[in-house]
Design a protein around this motif. Structure first.
Motif, PDB file in Angstrom:
ATOM      1  N   THR A   2     -12.338  43.654   5.949  1.00  0.00           N
ATOM      2  CA  THR A   2     -13.646  44.068   6.549  1.00  0.00           C
ATOM      3  C   THR A   2     -13.473  45.500   7.025  1.00  0.00           C
ATOM      4  N   ASP A   6     -16.177  48.500   6.239  1.00  0.00           N
ATOM      5  CA  ASP A   6     -16.787  49.515   6.757  1.00  0.00           C
ATOM      6  C   ASP A   6     -16.780  50.733   6.795  1.00  0.00           C
ATOM      7  N   THR A  23     -16.684  54.059  12.691  1.00  0.00           N
ATOM      8  CA  THR A  23     -16.255  52.566  12.475  1.00  0.00           C
ATOM      9  C   THR A  23     -14.883  52.407  13.314  1.00  0.00           C
ATOM     10  N   ALA A  45     -19.693  47.141  13.253  1.00  0.00           N
ATOM     11  CA  ALA A  45     -19.206  47.753  12.031  1.00  0.00           C
ATOM     12  C   ALA A  45     -19.391  49.110  11.876  1.00  0.00           C
TER      13      ALA A  45
END
Ligand code: FAD
Length: 459
Positions: A2, A6, A23, A45
């Protein structure tokens, strides 16, 4: 994975913007995701620190193209943490310019300005408009939701002073909302909140304010029933220049005017704010000064200083609610006072009764702020530090609401509550207001991109 995704999105978006994109991996991310209510702990995000309307429009398009949920952040004061999302946060805080036109008596305010930015700019010209009672509240969320403050009985709700707005819509279009341009959208911005797009700037009406006086009078809490009646009679028969509230609170330490017996203990405070001199306030509010306060602080202050006199720092756990009353008979006053007994003490919580009426009640009847007709609002404002107190603090807030419900109008000012369900959202706008807002929503945000708010679903 993830995080990598991001970062890749962040890099792509950064290349399209003047502002920055944060981020999880970027320095400053944790500070940027912090909001007033310490109970809220979300990890967006992407946090886009927008510099201008173009950054906002690009961010809206990017979120749409990448299927990211959007939140719009002003001052971050929403108790429900509506300024955050796991997706993309459009952070407006760098867009905080305020310019005052002293001749036209208007202020042009960036969508991310806080009250302190606005009040400072106005004070320099001897002007003012209705502002929140704490200087760190975002002007955007405050005005768009309605906006009540110490001088609202004189100047009306904050949204009554909204003259025009620049809005980035869900389609990424920049539109001017004013009586002669997108009048449906302009109407909806008078209480409809952030449902209709990102307000990148707004023009507010200002009023002359040659002098302003702040008073905080303290008593033992047992004197509540007698003094709430006195305050009620004063406000209901007094001039619009007089505003304020009754606040049960923990007597603060380190203030000369607070008697030792009240420090760290439940205390009764009456806040008086007067658009005029100290001499005038002492005359107008004579019965309260004659009621032998145990402590008092009274001073003529520049408006921006007055506006920050009751500031609370961020970082407390928060749970608040509100009930609007059509009248304050003695029984309601007693029920309000009794509600102080279970407040967390010591804590930063406040058990509040604010006056309404005056110019609030005389404002435009068709705006989606039906609660403007209320005479009084009871606002249990729970703030504490220890998670172990969550259950007690929340229970107290709900019990206060229940105790004063017999006198409720049934409407509610949504900026004073968190997520209390659909029915409460509808009662915030009124059934007719909600239906009309839903039609405007369908025109400007048919896919409900802007739903991190007290949400109006598109019709
Ligand atoms: P945020 O959490 O940043 O945003 C709240 C909502 O507004 C979100 O849905 C957000 O998307 C939307 N929003 C914010 N800015 C924009 C924008 N430019 N364009 C589109 N949408 C936007 N209210 C009063 O009326 N009177 C008071 O005296 C008062 N005192 C307060 C004191 C404290 C300590 C706190 C924490 C709150 C107080 N409030 C008061 C409540 C306050 O008005 C609301 O919490 C309001 O939502 C805060 O706006 P914000 O921009 O700080 O919040």
């Amino acid at each position: 994975m993830t995080g990598l995704r991001d970062d890749a999105m962040g890099g792509e978006l950064r290349s399209l913007l003047t502002g920055d994109v944060l981020t999880r991996e970027t320095a400053g991310y944790d500070d940027a995701r912090r909001v007033f209510n310490a109970m809220i702990d979300r990890h967006p995000a992407l946090i886009v620190q927008c510099e201008d309307r173009t950054d906002v429009a690009v961010s809206v398009a990017f979120a749409r193209d990448h299927g990211l949920e959007v939140a719009v952040r002003g001052g971050g004061h929403s108790v429900a943490g509506l300024a955050l999302t796991d997706g993309l946060v459009i952070d407006l805080r760098r867009m905080n310019d305020v310019s005052v036109d002293p001749v036209a008596r208007t202020a042009t305010v960036g969508g991310g300005a806080i009250m302190a930015d606005l009040d400072r700019a106005c004070t320099a010209h001897g002007l003012a408009t209705t502002g929140g009672r704490v200087s760190t509240t975002g002007v955007g969320g405050f005005v768009l939701g309605g906006g009540t403050g110490w001088l609202d009985r004189l100047f009306g709700l904050a949204c009554d002073n909204l003259l025009e707005a620049e809005v980035v819509t869900a389609g990424g279009e920049v539109v001017r909302a004013a009586p002669d341009s997108h009048p449906d959208l302009f109407w909806a911005l008078h209480g409809g909140g952030g449902n209709f797009g990102v307000v990148t700037s707004m023009v507010l009406r200002l009023h002359p304010l040659p002098a302003s006086t702040f008073g905080l009078l303290l008593w033992q809490p047992e004197r509540g029933p007698e003094l709430v009646r006195a305050f009620r009679d004063l406000i209901e028969n007094g001039p619009d220049e007089l505003g304020g509230g009754v606040i049960f609170l923990t007597g603060p330490a380190g203030e000369d005017f607070v008697p030792a017996a009240l420090v760290g203990q439940l205390a009764l405070a009456i806040v008086l704010v007067y658009a005029g001199t100290e001499t005038e306030l002492r005359r107008v509010a004579g019965p309260l000064f004659d009621a032998a306060p145990a402590g008092q602080y009274v001073a003529e202050l520049p408006y921006d200083e007055l506006q920050s006199a009751m500031d609370d720092p961020p970082g407390y756990r928060n749970y608040w609610s509100a009930e609007h009353l059509h009248a304050l008979p003695d029984e309601a006053a007693d029920a309000f006072c009794a509600g102080a007994a279970d407040m967390l003490v010591p804590s930063a919580s406040q058990h509040v009764l604010f006056s309404m009426g005056g110019a609030i009640a005389r404002g435009p009847a068709d705006h989606p702020v039906p609660w403007r007709r209320a005479s009084w609002v009871v606002h249990p404002f729970g703030l504490w530090t220890d998670a172990a107190d969550d259950e007690r603090g929340i229970r107290w807030t709900r019990a206060v609401r229940a105790a004063v419900r017999p006198w409720s109008t049934g409407d509610v000012y949504l900026n004073f509550i968190g997520d209390e369900g659909r029915e409460r959202v509808v009662s915030g706008f009124g059934a007719d207001g909600y239906a009309r807002l839903a039609a405007v929503k369908a025109r400007y945000d048919p896919a409900n991109m802007f739903h991190r708010n007290h949400n109006v679903r598109p019709a």
